[in-house]
Design an enzyme around this catalytic site. Structure first.
Site, short mmCIF file in Angstrom:
data_model
loop_
_atom_site.label_atom_id
_atom_site.label_comp_id
_atom_site.label_asym_id
_atom_site.label_seq_id
_atom_site.Cartn_x
_atom_site.Cartn_y
_atom_site.Cartn_z
N SER A 38 13.63 -3.51 -22.93
CA SER A 38 13.86 -3.64 -24.37
C SER A 38 14.04 -5.10 -24.78
CB SER A 38 15.12 -2.86 -24.76
OG SER A 38 15.46 -3.09 -26.11
N HIS A 145 6.09 -3.61 -23.05
CA HIS A 145 7.49 -3.24 -22.81
C HIS A 145 7.80 -1.86 -23.37
CE1 HIS A 145 9.81 -3.45 -26.69
NE2 HIS A 145 8.71 -4.05 -27.09
N CYS A 146 8.91 -1.29 -22.86
CA CYS A 146 9.48 -0.06 -23.41
C CYS A 146 10.99 -0.24 -23.42
CB CYS A 146 9.02 1.17 -22.64
SG CYS A 146 9.32 1.12 -20.86
N THR A 147 11.78 0.79 -23.15
CA THR A 147 13.23 0.64 -23.15
C THR A 147 13.73 0.05 -21.84
OG1 THR A 147 13.64 2.39 -24.78
CG2 THR A 147 15.42 1.90 -23.25
N THR A 153 6.08 1.48 -19.25
CA THR A 153 5.53 0.15 -18.98
C THR A 153 4.95 0.08 -17.58
OG1 THR A 153 7.06 -0.93 -20.52
CG2 THR A 153 6.14 -2.29 -18.74
#
Length: 247
Positions: A38, A145-147, A153
């Site tokens: 994130s 990206h992700c969390t 990702t």
């Protein structure tokens, strides 16, 4: 610390994909492709670091509800193209609330393996949009990206490396680097979830990504067929990707 890891105060799982070797002997150029968790809690110093690398594109694989809850914090004044390509893997919304006092790591492993088996089947269109974004003119340097920067990702980056001709062994080796600096996901789980289950949620295992590879092998005759038929990458696009990223 691995030299490809980008030390940020507000993100824990950021790294440069540079120097990974492709099958033809070329290497990924440094400073062109990054992966991260994130970006919602970046500090001023972090933003200056991203500004210094000249980031132009951010592909956000988080679901809309995640983006609303924790909006990205990116350098002010930079014209970074943000692509909202997010989704929840099948079963993800049910997994987190289901965790409780008696959850164990094997239940988490089973759920995550299921995610990965479905990534190439359920989300090929989402990852096709990721490729479209990084192949736009002047899109690089780009960041995926992700969390937590490891699952959505992880598979997305695996596809990019696959398209560049990187071996599965080397793809998995990069993927496992996420265990060096996992994102703390305590904020996502109910109180009282055992540390073993939380740790399993935060870590990656080679067999997760191998479950994605197995699904590709079962449903397509080759990686090339998967990239062309499911992701929509033409030979020209794959060649363009290599020309942009390999040295």
């Amino acid at each position: 610390m691995n030299p490809r890891i980008i030390a940020l105060q507000g993100a824990s799982n950021c790294r440069d994909l540079g120097d990974i070797r492709a099958a033809d002997g070329r290497h990924l150029r440094r400073g062109l492709l990054y992966r991260s968790d994130s970006l919602a809690e970046l500090t001023e110093a972090d933003c200056e670091r991203l500004e210094a690398i000249g980031l132009r594109t951010a592909c956000d694989l988080r679901h809309e509800s995640e983006r609303i809850l924790k909006p990205n914090r990116l350098p002010a004044g930079m014209q970074i193209r943000q692509h909202a390509i997010g989704f929840f893997p099948r079963g993800a919304k049910e997994l987190i609330p289901s965790l409780g006092l008696h959850s164990d790591e094997m239940a988490v492993h089973s759920a995550l393996t299921g995610y990965y088996r479905r990534f190439p089947l359920d989300h090929a269109n989402d990852y096709a949009r990721m490729f479209d974004a990084i192949l736009e003119p002047d899109a690089l340097p780009a960041l995926i990206h992700c969390t937590s920067g490891k699952d959505r990702t992880g598979f997305g980056v695996a596809l990019i490396l696959m398209a560049l001709g990187v071996s599965r062994e080397d793809i998995v080796a990069d993927y496992l680097l996420s265990n060096l600096a996992p994102r703390n996901l305590r904020f996502m789980v109910p109180k009282g979830v055992p540390e073993s289950a939380l740790s399993a949620l935060m870590k990656v295992r080679a067999d997760y990504l191998e479950a994605s590879f197995a699904a590709i092998d079962e449903h397509w005759s080759s990686e090339q067929d998967f990239l062309q038929q499911a992701i929509g990458l033409t030979d020209r696009a794959i060649s363009q990707l290599g020309d942009l990223m390999l040295l």
